[in-house]
Each structure stands twice: as C-alpha cells, then as structure tokens.
Enzyme design. Structure first.
Site, PDB file in Angstrom:
ATOM      1  N   SER A  58       0.891  -1.210   0.000  1.00 25.12           N
ATOM      2  CA  SER A  58      -0.150   0.163   0.003  1.00 25.12           C
ATOM      3  C   SER A  58       0.978   1.381  -0.078  1.00 25.12           C
ATOM      4  O   SER A  58       1.506   1.548   0.898  1.00 25.12           O
ATOM      5  CB  SER A  58      -0.783  -0.042   1.023  1.00 25.12           C
ATOM      6  OG  SER A  58      -1.610   1.349   1.400  1.00 25.12           O
ATOM      7  N   ASP A 111      -4.874   3.786  -2.005  1.00 24.27           N
ATOM      8  CA  ASP A 111      -5.967   4.194  -0.800  1.00 24.27           C
ATOM      9  C   ASP A 111      -6.400   5.621  -1.037  1.00 24.27           C
ATOM     10  O   ASP A 111      -5.949   6.413  -0.683  1.00 24.27           O
ATOM     11  CB  ASP A 111      -5.469   3.832   0.556  1.00 24.27           C
ATOM     12  CG  ASP A 111      -5.241   2.397   0.801  1.00 24.27           C
ATOM     13  OD1 ASP A 111      -6.026   1.820   0.870  1.00 24.27           O
ATOM     14  OD2 ASP A 111      -3.936   2.124   1.044  1.00 24.27           O
ATOM     15  N   MET A 130      -9.109   8.288  -0.097  1.00 23.02           N
ATOM     16  CA  MET A 130      -9.830   8.590   1.238  1.00 23.02           C
ATOM     17  C   MET A 130     -10.619  10.021   0.930  1.00 23.02           C
ATOM     18  O   MET A 130      -9.856  10.829   0.510  1.00 23.02           O
ATOM     19  CB  MET A 130      -9.309   8.726   2.333  1.00 23.02           C
ATOM     20  CG  MET A 130      -8.347   7.224   2.730  1.00 23.02           C
ATOM     21  SD  MET A 130      -7.692   7.356   4.034  1.00 23.02           S
ATOM     22  CE  MET A 130      -6.733   5.872   4.296  1.00 23.02           C
ATOM     23  N   ASP A 146      -6.575  -6.487   4.481  1.00 14.58           N
ATOM     24  CA  ASP A 146      -6.049  -4.972   4.445  1.00 14.58           C
ATOM     25  C   ASP A 146      -6.005  -4.524   5.825  1.00 14.58           C
ATOM     26  O   ASP A 146      -7.061  -4.375   6.331  1.00 14.58           O
ATOM     27  CB  ASP A 146      -6.688  -4.173   3.262  1.00 14.58           C
ATOM     28  CG  ASP A 146      -6.209  -2.894   3.175  1.00 14.58           C
ATOM     29  OD1 ASP A 146      -5.169  -2.630   3.845  1.00 14.58           O
ATOM     30  OD2 ASP A 146      -6.679  -1.978   2.495  1.00 14.58           O
ATOM     31  N   HIS A 184      -8.456   1.122  -3.995  1.00 24.81           N
ATOM     32  CA  HIS A 184      -9.292   0.766  -2.788  1.00 24.81           C
ATOM     33  C   HIS A 184      -9.895   2.347  -2.396  1.00 24.81           C
ATOM     34  O   HIS A 184      -9.270   3.058  -2.156  1.00 24.81           O
ATOM     35  CB  HIS A 184      -8.384   0.249  -1.557  1.00 24.81           C
ATOM     36  CG  HIS A 184      -9.189   0.272  -0.314  1.00 24.81           C
ATOM     37  ND1 HIS A 184      -8.623  -0.061   0.645  1.00 24.81           N
ATOM     38  CD2 HIS A 184     -10.527   0.175  -0.242  1.00 24.81           C
ATOM     39  CE1 HIS A 184      -9.605  -0.033   1.755  1.00 24.81           C
ATOM     40  NE2 HIS A 184     -10.791  -0.091   1.028  1.00 24.81           N
ATOM     41  N   MET A 231     -12.122   4.552  -0.428  1.00 22.99           N
ATOM     42  CA  MET A 231     -13.055   4.616   0.992  1.00 22.99           C
ATOM     43  C   MET A 231     -13.614   5.861   0.806  1.00 22.99           C
ATOM     44  O   MET A 231     -13.231   6.921   1.273  1.00 22.99           O
ATOM     45  CB  MET A 231     -11.903   4.682   2.054  1.00 22.99           C
ATOM     46  CG  MET A 231     -11.296   3.224   2.412  1.00 22.99           C
ATOM     47  SD  MET A 231      -9.606   3.317   3.325  1.00 22.99           S
ATOM     48  CE  MET A 231      -8.536   3.180   1.832  1.00 22.99           C
ATOM     49  N   MET A 282     -11.370  -5.725   5.181  1.00 24.69           N
ATOM     50  CA  MET A 282     -10.893  -5.180   6.213  1.00 24.69           C
ATOM     51  C   MET A 282     -10.372  -5.598   7.425  1.00 24.69           C
ATOM     52  O   MET A 282     -11.377  -6.161   8.112  1.00 24.69           O
ATOM     53  CB  MET A 282     -11.580  -3.855   6.342  1.00 24.69           C
ATOM     54  CG  MET A 282     -11.722  -2.843   5.220  1.00 24.69           C
ATOM     55  SD  MET A 282     -10.224  -2.426   4.350  1.00 24.69           S
ATOM     56  CE  MET A 282      -9.206  -1.602   5.746  1.00 24.69           C
ATOM     57  N   HIS A 341      -1.307  -1.313  -4.236  1.00 26.27           N
ATOM     58  CA  HIS A 341      -2.592  -0.817  -3.780  1.00 26.27           C
ATOM     59  C   HIS A 341      -2.526   0.615  -3.193  1.00 26.27           C
ATOM     60  O   HIS A 341      -1.643   1.160  -2.961  1.00 26.27           O
ATOM     61  CB  HIS A 341      -2.522  -1.672  -2.269  1.00 26.27           C
ATOM     62  CG  HIS A 341      -4.033  -1.477  -1.481  1.00 26.27           C
ATOM     63  ND1 HIS A 341      -4.916  -2.363  -1.881  1.00 26.27           N
ATOM     64  CD2 HIS A 341      -4.386  -0.802  -0.624  1.00 26.27           C
ATOM     65  CE1 HIS A 341      -6.067  -2.169  -1.254  1.00 26.27           C
ATOM     66  NE2 HIS A 341      -5.708  -0.998  -0.514  1.00 26.27           N
TER      67      HIS A 341
END
Ligand code: DX5
Ligand code: ZN
Length: 214
Positions: free
Chosen positions: A6, A33, A35, A173, A64, A66, A135, A31
């Site tokens: 990540s 992330d 957000m 994750d 990913h 979020m 998660m 990966h």
C-alpha cells in the site's frame, strides 16, 4: 501469496522512487488508498496521483476507494489505468449495478467489507466478483492494530468461495506483518495488502519477498 504493497505508507515526496522499488520487487500489484474525509475520517489522494503512479508502475494498480458514492467515479478510475476497482459494500446502495459498471469499464471488480460488516452481505453478489477485500482494521489509517476476529472471517469466506466453486480472490488489508500474514494465509487469504510493514522496513524488497513466500 500475492502481495499488494500500500502506497499510503510510501514517501509521497519520493513516490517515483518507491514505485520503481516496487517494480523491482516481488509485489503482484500496487494498492492505492483513496479517502474522502466522509466515508472515513481521513483524506489521502485522488485520481491525478493514481495516474502519475501508473506512468511508472509496471504492476497492476489495485485501487481501494474509501469514499461515498464510488459509482460516480468508475470512468475516472478506469482512465487512471487501474486494473482493479475496490468499492465498499457499505458505500453502495446499488452494489450490483456498480459492480456491473466496473466490469463494463474493463476493470476487475472487488468489493470491500468493513470489520463489522457480515459476510452475508456478499452472498448474492459473490459470483460476480473478481475479488473480496476484507478489512482487518477499520479503514482510514495505516499502522493500526490487526483485528483478530478477521482470521475467522477469512476462513468463513474461504469456505463460501470454495463451496460455490468460485475463483474469487480474498484480499486482506490492515495490520499485515509476517505473523498476521502467515495466519491469514493459513486461513485462506490470497492477497496481502501491507503498508507500514513494507515501507517502514529496513529492506522493503526483502520484506515483500518474505510475505510473498507465505
Ligand atoms: C487503511 C488502508 C490500508 C493501509 C494499510 O484504511 O486501506 O491499505 O494502507 O496500512 P497498514 O498495512 O500499515 O496497516
Ligand atoms: Zn487499502
């Protein structure tokens, strides 16, 4: 074991260097992330950063999201060059429609579950999915403590997938290190996401190697 480091834990001032390190590593994918400060209590980075990573990455991008209303951003994620688009079940009112849109855009569809969301929420969509992301911490931050209950959840998802004779991958994750990674592998996980354990290591290449051997 497939490893998806990540970039949340990378040095954002030297992101090209860190992506090139991952290119030389045994990582199966990278990966990313995203957000939004609404779905999770933190803000990370968005599409221009993913696109910039994609210009240097020689591994598939595992994005990913979020964020709330991820269905609004399918074409933007596709345009970054992402291979896998992960959306949270909790963020999708019409999950089946969103999964179809991701696949129609030419990406692999993955659905993510928060620690408190039961596996039964995926029962009717599982055959449509390329991957499920469980998660193993509450989403929003790196370097949190692994939630032990996740081991049993991975085992139960492994059984659901095997009983239905599906090829859906199980990705996990949060809080992954050599100890939790080994136990997740034994429980039936296919893909380990690891942020701080890789990027805070003295030797990230060796750390990725050791996770990939699990
Ligand atoms: C957390 C993110 C993770 C994070 C994991 O919300 O989804 O991908 O980078 O970090 P570590 O591996 O440090 O727990
Ligand atoms: Zn993640």
């Amino acid at each position: 074991m497939l490893v998806s480091p990540s970039l949340l834990a990378a040095d954002f001032a030297n992101i090209q260097r860190d992506v090139e390190m991952l290119n030389r590593s045994e990582a199966a994918m990278i990966h990313l992330d995203v957000m939004d400060g609404v779905f999770v209590p933190n803000i990370s980075f968005g599409f221009p950063v993913i696109e910039a990573v994609g210009r240097y990455a020689q591994k598939p991008l595992d994005v990913h999201l979020m964020i709330v209303e991820p269905q609004k951003w399918v074409s933007q994620v596709r345009d970054t060059g992402a291979r896998i688009m992960n959306v949270h079940q909790e963020a999708c009112l019409h999950l089946h429609r969103t999964v179809q849109a991701i696949k129609d855009a030419g990406m692999q569809a993955a659905v993510t579950l928060n620690p408190a969301t039961p596996l039964v929420m995926l029962e009717d969509i599982l055959p449509e999915l390329d991957m499920v992301l469980l998660m193993t911490v509450n989403p929003g931050f790196g370097a949190q403590k692994f939630i032990e209950h996740s081991i049993d959840k991975v085992k139960r998802l492994r059984k659901m997938i095997d009983d239905a004779k599906l090829n859906t991958l199980i990705e996990v994750d949060g809080g992954v290190n050599l100890d939790t990674g080994r136990r997740l592998a034994e429980a039936g996980a296919d893909v380990l996401v690891a942020g701080s354990y890789v990027f805070n290591a003295k030797d990230p290449l060796e750390t990725i190697h050791s996770l990939s051997k699990l």
